[in-house]
Design a protein around this motif. Sequence first.
Motif, mmCIF file in Angstrom:
data_model
loop_
_atom_site.group_PDB
_atom_site.id
_atom_site.type_symbol
_atom_site.label_atom_id
_atom_site.label_comp_id
_atom_site.label_asym_id
_atom_site.label_seq_id
_atom_site.Cartn_x
_atom_site.Cartn_y
_atom_site.Cartn_z
ATOM 1 N N TYR A 732 0.856 -1.178 0.048
ATOM 2 C CA TYR A 732 -0.186 -0.019 0.122
ATOM 3 C C TYR A 732 0.847 1.320 0.095
ATOM 4 N N LEU A 733 0.808 2.041 -0.953
ATOM 5 C CA LEU A 733 1.305 3.325 -0.914
ATOM 6 C C LEU A 733 0.372 4.313 -0.607
ATOM 7 N N VAL A 734 0.623 4.947 0.498
ATOM 8 C CA VAL A 734 -0.448 5.728 1.199
ATOM 9 C C VAL A 734 -0.286 7.327 0.853
ATOM 10 N N THR A 735 -1.349 7.745 0.196
ATOM 11 C CA THR A 735 -1.408 9.246 -0.117
ATOM 12 C C THR A 735 -2.529 9.934 0.594
ATOM 13 N N ASP A 736 -1.998 11.597 0.482
ATOM 14 C CA ASP A 736 -2.849 12.305 1.351
ATOM 15 C C ASP A 736 -2.850 13.746 0.522
ATOM 16 N N ASP A 737 -3.708 14.573 0.689
ATOM 17 C CA ASP A 737 -3.928 15.895 -0.086
ATOM 18 C C ASP A 737 -2.772 16.779 0.283
ATOM 19 N N ASP A 738 -2.101 16.828 1.378
ATOM 20 C CA ASP A 738 -1.200 17.409 2.066
ATOM 21 C C ASP A 738 0.129 17.049 2.057
ATOM 22 N N ALA A 743 7.856 18.008 6.179
ATOM 23 C CA ALA A 743 9.244 17.006 5.793
ATOM 24 C C ALA A 743 8.918 15.980 6.809
ATOM 25 N N THR A 744 9.560 14.899 6.288
ATOM 26 C CA THR A 744 9.151 13.507 7.102
ATOM 27 C C THR A 744 9.861 13.498 8.488
ATOM 28 N N ASN A 745 10.512 14.265 8.883
ATOM 29 C CA ASN A 745 11.047 14.393 10.290
ATOM 30 C C ASN A 745 10.515 15.404 11.160
ATOM 31 N N SER A 746 9.005 16.026 10.741
ATOM 32 C CA SER A 746 8.669 17.143 11.211
ATOM 33 C C SER A 746 7.520 16.407 12.341
ATOM 34 N N ASP A 747 7.013 17.447 13.206
ATOM 35 C CA ASP A 747 6.308 16.930 14.142
ATOM 36 C C ASP A 747 4.844 16.702 13.772
ATOM 37 N N THR A 748 4.470 17.265 12.609
ATOM 38 C CA THR A 748 3.205 17.189 12.043
ATOM 39 C C THR A 748 3.130 15.819 11.189
ATOM 40 N N TYR A 749 4.158 15.679 10.480
ATOM 41 C CA TYR A 749 4.309 14.476 9.855
ATOM 42 C C TYR A 749 4.301 13.130 10.840
ATOM 43 N N LEU A 750 5.054 13.136 11.997
ATOM 44 C CA LEU A 750 5.079 11.908 12.731
ATOM 45 C C LEU A 750 3.700 11.968 13.842
ATOM 46 N N ARG A 780 9.971 10.056 19.197
ATOM 47 C CA ARG A 780 9.140 11.213 19.009
ATOM 48 C C ARG A 780 7.411 10.518 18.664
ATOM 49 N N THR A 781 7.583 9.408 17.979
ATOM 50 C CA THR A 781 6.413 8.680 17.469
ATOM 51 C C THR A 781 5.876 7.839 18.772
ATOM 52 N N TYR A 782 6.911 7.392 19.471
ATOM 53 C CA TYR A 782 6.419 6.532 20.686
ATOM 54 C C TYR A 782 5.660 7.263 21.723
ATOM 55 N N HIS A 783 6.247 8.538 21.942
ATOM 56 C CA HIS A 783 5.425 9.387 22.624
ATOM 57 C C HIS A 783 4.296 10.031 22.472
ATOM 58 N N LEU A 784 4.012 10.231 21.017
ATOM 59 C CA LEU A 784 2.848 10.523 20.338
ATOM 60 C C LEU A 784 1.770 9.408 21.005
ATOM 61 N N LEU A 785 2.008 8.120 20.608
ATOM 62 C CA LEU A 785 1.482 7.043 20.751
ATOM 63 C C LEU A 785 1.041 6.951 22.282
ATOM 64 N N GLN A 786 1.957 7.185 22.967
ATOM 65 C CA GLN A 786 1.727 7.279 24.472
ATOM 66 C C GLN A 786 0.796 8.543 24.819
ATOM 67 N N GLU A 787 0.810 9.366 24.354
ATOM 68 C CA GLU A 787 0.026 10.691 24.931
ATOM 69 C C GLU A 787 -1.442 10.418 24.340
ATOM 70 N N SER A 788 -1.682 9.538 23.134
ATOM 71 C CA SER A 788 -2.962 9.287 22.825
ATOM 72 C C SER A 788 -3.593 7.959 23.620
ATOM 73 N N GLY A 789 -2.918 7.544 24.424
ATOM 74 C CA GLY A 789 -3.271 6.538 25.224
ATOM 75 C C GLY A 789 -3.178 5.258 24.602
ATOM 76 N N PHE A 790 -2.681 4.949 23.402
ATOM 77 C CA PHE A 790 -2.608 3.706 22.761
ATOM 78 C C PHE A 790 -1.748 2.792 23.209
#
Length: 945
Positions: A732-738, A743-750, A780-790
Amino acid sequence: MNSKTTFAVVDIETTGTDISADNRTIQFSCCLVSNNKIIKTFVTDVNPQREVPNRIVQLTGITNERLKKAKTFDQVAATLYSLLNDTVFVAHNVNFDFPFLNAEFQRVGYPELQIEAIDTVTLSQILLPTLSSYRLQDLSAYFNIEHDHPHTADSDASATAKLLLILLRQIQMLPRITLEQIIKINPSLPQDTMQVFLDADETNRRRTHTPKLPDQLRISSGLVLRKHETLDASDEQSKKKFRYPKTKKAKQKILPDNLESRLEQNKMMNLIYNNYADPAHHAAKTLLIEAPTGIGKSLGYCLPLSYLVTRKKPAVISTSTTYLQFQLQNQTLPLLNQGLPFKVRSVILKGASHYIDLYKFRNLLFVPDSSSQTAFIKAQILVWLTVTTTGDLDELHLNVDQTPFVWKIQHTGVKWLDPNEPFYDDDFLRYNLKKADSADFVIVNHSYLIKNWQYFKHLPTKPYLLIDETQQFSETAIRNNQERINPLSLITAINKILGNINGTHEDNIKEIVEDDAILDHAINELDTELRQGKQLVSQVIQNFFSMVVKGKRLHRNADFFERLIPINEMKAVIDANREVVDRLHALHDRLDHLLATLNAQIDHNAEVYTNHDFLNIYSFFENYNEFNHHLKLLLAIIDVDDQSIEQHVTWVTVNSVKDVNSLTLNRGILKTEDYLREHVYSAFEPVTFTGATIFSSRRSQFIYNLLGIDRDDASIKRLKSDFNPQDQARLYLVTDDDDQQFATNSDTYLQKVAADIETIYKNEPRQTMVLFNSLNAIERTYHLLQESGFTATHFVLAQGVHGTASKISRQFVHHEPAILLGANTFWQGVDFPKNLLENLIVAQLPFDTPSDPYNHALYSIERSKGKNPFYSITLPKATLRLRQGMGRLLRTKEDFGTIFILDPRLLSKRYGSTILANLRNDIPVIKGNIEKCVLDMVKFFESRN
């Protein structure tokens, strides 16, 4: 405990593992064992009177609806208590099951069970020390115990009962001396598990006659060891009369009945044999064979080489992983020997520190240690010595970095051996090197080959060399030709040695050897030399800092500064420090001579020292070896001539406050290909390279440049896979409008990556690996998953957060389902076959960091040739790594799963089409947003159920 004891082998399933969180039992199973057989089985569901978490339902198959019809724990407590009373409680992880059940009994008004309890996990770890996993289902598979439904109490209890019977037999078979030594070191075992060994010893003592040791064992200086095999010469003449089987049909006669001769494998065999078979009429060429996973690559090269090798002309096989070395030695070559009309011999060679030093182990066996883990490891090693034929500590699967005792018993090399030592004839390193002299196959890893190629250069004729997992060979060459040293670590190491010599405690080396005039004089000389060494190293630190850091423009990194030293500046620095470098070099030679004197004299008078003395002596030698290693690294960087400076790139790093003591010197070879061609390859016949992913594209020169191969003088073959990726996987090649906004190391992308991981996993909770390009992005990604409760409700392992790659790999295998966030080695060096990996997510494309000083220097060379380093180095390397990463999913014909590439650059950047065109991908590709891709993934897995 004896054969008449009644063992209650118990397994329980619960709503959760934390007793304090008010979790409850949902299933109880017990097998009663007596007189070496199962005499009764009891199993019951238990209504927990609360909702069972979904992950427990998935794990056990026990639903809430089913449990509503079951009795509650207080309704079955009397039956269970009566069943278990007057038995010995047994469980696979007794420190969970036994306290949990006792807590349940107390909750409903019963007293705790006052019975002995033993653990089959720790018994297995001691009695079967070479196994890589002690999960019940893995032990069941190893012993062919029927275990159809893991994580259900009845199946688990039955399997544990059968395992217990095997372990009790294993204890009875232990040599009496080994059993007594285990009891003497007294490892700390769960509950009453140690009593099993004590009872077996008591049984031995009641015997009127001591049983004879089995023929394969011998007692050597107080240790029970397995006898070495006799190294007799093979019959070369009888082998010559057998012809190589060229046809597929002829090969099938040699291969065991359960192995089919495959078309692509047959091509590979003939390519290799024909390349070397007739040197008088056909000069051998360098071979590059890309052999996809699943075609039987190991047999593909071992069979033709078996017909080519002679005692004086062996084949050296170099691989990147310990697992593949083991597989070749213990599976592939024994399989071949079943069918070949002659026998081939093989040996694995590793660096000295991989082998046990029996003399050190014997001397430290009964010396107390502050770590409770040490006694346990000693017990494992005592049992292991009765079975190992190699003495290779890797067989124990220990995490050496976290096991200080293993450092103390590692071999330091044959040059330190004294023929008068009690274990000289039993020494495993000596034996393996001797075995190599008459072996047909010498199996090494890439690192060993690059460091020890001179060993093969001195053979009477050039051996054959086959490099497997070629994709990792060049990177290993680069790593092995890089040095990194913080000179301050040398001063720290010197202080440790001086502490050993002059410590205020009574165990200092001066006091231990004071009665020996030769040793006393040598120690005093050593003390003087080391103090001089501290001054010289301090001078080097100050000189380098003032010349290459102070007042210079530094490149700021995350939490440190770095600077690439220009070649002419490096020459000037070395010239300015020539006197102090020469003095350091002379000091190194004098210290080595002193240490050789100390070692020989201590061995000569070994009987005057206690085991406790030896503990301090070995600590002293360990610290000296650490110092010696650091000094060699420093000299490798600063004791160089102009030619060496031109062939290497050198850079410095300092911490964020530019502290002089944080100065670190780094050096890497610029042209690895020249080093490989002029040194490693020159010791062998033209090399055969193979691997699942070698080429980044048909036209790219990248791999040839990297390996130092002349493309025009090489034979190249890309074999076809016999997998059926159309049915086995989806990409699967995942696409999105934005997609192009971040950048692939930005907070928004992660944040988007974290959200996509949750969406994918919640729809299909399967074993999932997510590949990143840096540990920083993982954290950074792990902490985002942590913050969401996942992470509170799902098992997520993150490299760098939860430990090293090897540590989290083991945890990942033992927890299903789980998610692993990995980088670096996870792109290419880890295999999770079958259902241990069903979903692969690529979060970031694996591009190298251009600002890295080593890469920066390589790119400068490419630009000087008029080339764009992105297209000549970075892009081909990233393509290869992505191919390797995707290759983690399908390792056998039975594997299946899905791959998600979240990095938008594959579709949004022009170079993305170049990568896609060179992936050699036959997996069906679906492009779309995450919702569309997940919907298709669910349908795919439904079709596989």
